[in-house]
Design a protein around this motif. Structure first.
Motif, PDB file in Angstrom:
ATOM      1  N   VAL A 107       0.656  52.215  75.609  1.00 48.89           N
ATOM      2  CA  VAL A 107       1.871  52.823  75.065  1.00 48.89           C
ATOM      3  C   VAL A 107       3.070  52.296  75.852  1.00 48.89           C
ATOM      4  N   GLN A 108       4.202  52.229  75.210  1.00 47.76           N
ATOM      5  CA  GLN A 108       5.422  51.803  75.901  1.00 47.76           C
ATOM      6  C   GLN A 108       5.994  52.947  76.717  1.00 47.76           C
ATOM      7  N   ALA A 109       6.722  52.591  77.745  1.00 45.01           N
ATOM      8  CA  ALA A 109       7.386  53.601  78.555  1.00 45.01           C
ATOM      9  C   ALA A 109       8.267  54.478  77.657  1.00 45.01           C
ATOM     10  N   GLY A 110       8.205  55.773  77.921  1.00 40.90           N
ATOM     11  CA  GLY A 110       8.933  56.743  77.110  1.00 40.90           C
ATOM     12  C   GLY A 110       8.124  57.313  75.969  1.00 40.90           C
ATOM     13  N   GLY A 111       6.984  56.713  75.721  1.00 40.39           N
ATOM     14  CA  GLY A 111       6.139  57.156  74.619  1.00 40.39           C
ATOM     15  C   GLY A 111       5.244  58.323  74.998  1.00 40.39           C
ATOM     16  N   SER A 112       4.366  58.670  74.050  1.00 40.98           N
ATOM     17  CA  SER A 112       3.485  59.832  74.220  1.00 40.98           C
ATOM     18  C   SER A 112       2.054  59.465  73.862  1.00 40.98           C
ATOM     19  N   LEU A 113       1.142  60.186  74.476  1.00 45.35           N
ATOM     20  CA  LEU A 113      -0.279  60.104  74.146  1.00 45.35           C
ATOM     21  C   LEU A 113      -0.886  61.485  74.315  1.00 45.35           C
ATOM     22  N   ARG A 114      -1.952  61.719  73.577  1.00 46.29           N
ATOM     23  CA  ARG A 114      -2.692  62.970  73.720  1.00 46.29           C
ATOM     24  C   ARG A 114      -4.146  62.653  74.023  1.00 46.29           C
ATOM     25  N   LEU A 115      -4.595  63.120  75.166  1.00 49.87           N
ATOM     26  CA  LEU A 115      -5.989  62.950  75.554  1.00 49.87           C
ATOM     27  C   LEU A 115      -6.790  64.190  75.172  1.00 49.87           C
TER      28      LEU A 115
ATOM     29  N   VAL B 231       4.083  65.112  87.268  1.00 53.21           N
ATOM     30  CA  VAL B 231       3.962  65.216  85.801  1.00 53.21           C
ATOM     31  C   VAL B 231       4.574  66.489  85.245  1.00 53.21           C
ATOM     32  N   LYS B 232       5.047  67.366  86.112  1.00 54.65           N
ATOM     33  CA  LYS B 232       5.635  68.618  85.632  1.00 54.65           C
ATOM     34  C   LYS B 232       6.803  68.326  84.698  1.00 54.65           C
ATOM     35  N   GLY B 233       6.823  69.033  83.576  1.00 58.81           N
ATOM     36  CA  GLY B 233       7.881  68.849  82.597  1.00 58.81           C
ATOM     37  C   GLY B 233       7.604  67.730  81.612  1.00 58.81           C
ATOM     38  N   ARG B 234       6.598  66.905  81.881  1.00 62.55           N
ATOM     39  CA  ARG B 234       6.269  65.792  80.984  1.00 62.55           C
ATOM     40  C   ARG B 234       4.888  65.950  80.342  1.00 62.55           C
ATOM     41  N   PHE B 235       3.943  66.509  81.084  1.00 66.37           N
ATOM     42  CA  PHE B 235       2.581  66.673  80.598  1.00 66.37           C
ATOM     43  C   PHE B 235       2.293  68.149  80.362  1.00 66.37           C
ATOM     44  N   THR B 236       1.463  68.420  79.357  1.00 68.77           N
ATOM     45  CA  THR B 236       1.041  69.780  79.068  1.00 68.77           C
ATOM     46  C   THR B 236      -0.462  69.812  78.851  1.00 68.77           C
TER      47      THR B 236
ATOM     48  N   LEU C 232       6.207  58.988  79.080  1.00 71.71           N
ATOM     49  CA  LEU C 232       5.304  58.258  79.971  1.00 71.71           C
ATOM     50  C   LEU C 232       6.043  57.159  80.731  1.00 71.71           C
ATOM     51  N   LYS C 233       5.598  56.950  81.963  1.00 76.62           N
ATOM     52  CA  LYS C 233       6.183  55.955  82.848  1.00 76.62           C
ATOM     53  C   LYS C 233       5.113  54.928  83.236  1.00 76.62           C
TER      54      LYS C 233
END
Length: 122
Positions: free
Chosen positions: A12-20, A63-68, A85-86
């Motif tokens: 994924v590109q920086a700034g993007g999202s993924l769900r595991l 990851v606080k504020g970015r991951f849930t 994502l970074k």
């Protein structure tokens, strides 16, 4: 035996999202804490986020504020929604779960998945 299978990793590109996602199966009476760890090349495995069966959560400061983290107890599944994502989030992400497998013995063993690779490009 207990198996944990992760899915959802990728590029994924920086700034993007993924769900595991991580599904636990096998000899399961109950699951206490489920969580996500990650390990980058040459670094130690570190906690990303965890959640108890009661819903209490714990996050790494990075990851606080970015991951849930969330979970579906009925499905023995834990999720990790990753946003903003970074490149430094690039790692193999591992799921773990504290599982009780014997209904006559109170005790939990920690089980690990095989990991899923997340690569964040700049």
């Amino acid at each position: 035996q207990v198996q944990l299978v992760e899915s959802g990793g990728g590029l994924v590109q920086a700034g993007g999202s993924l769900r595991l996602s991580c599904v636990a199966s096998g000899s399961i009476v109950s699951i206490d804490t489920m969580g996500w760890y990650r390990q980058a090349p040459g670094k130690q495995r570190e906690l990303v986020a965890s959640m108890t069966s009661g819903g209490s959560t714990n996050y790494a400061d990075s990851v606080k504020g970015r991951f849930t983290i969330s979970r579906d107890n009925a499905k023995n599944t834990v999720y990790l929604q990753m946003s903003s994502l970074k490149p430094e989030d690039t790692s193999v992400y591992y799921c773990n779960a504290d599982v009780r497998s014997d209904r006559y013995v109170v005790g939990y063993l920690t089980n690990w998945g095989q990991g899923t690779l997340v690569t964040v490009s700049s």
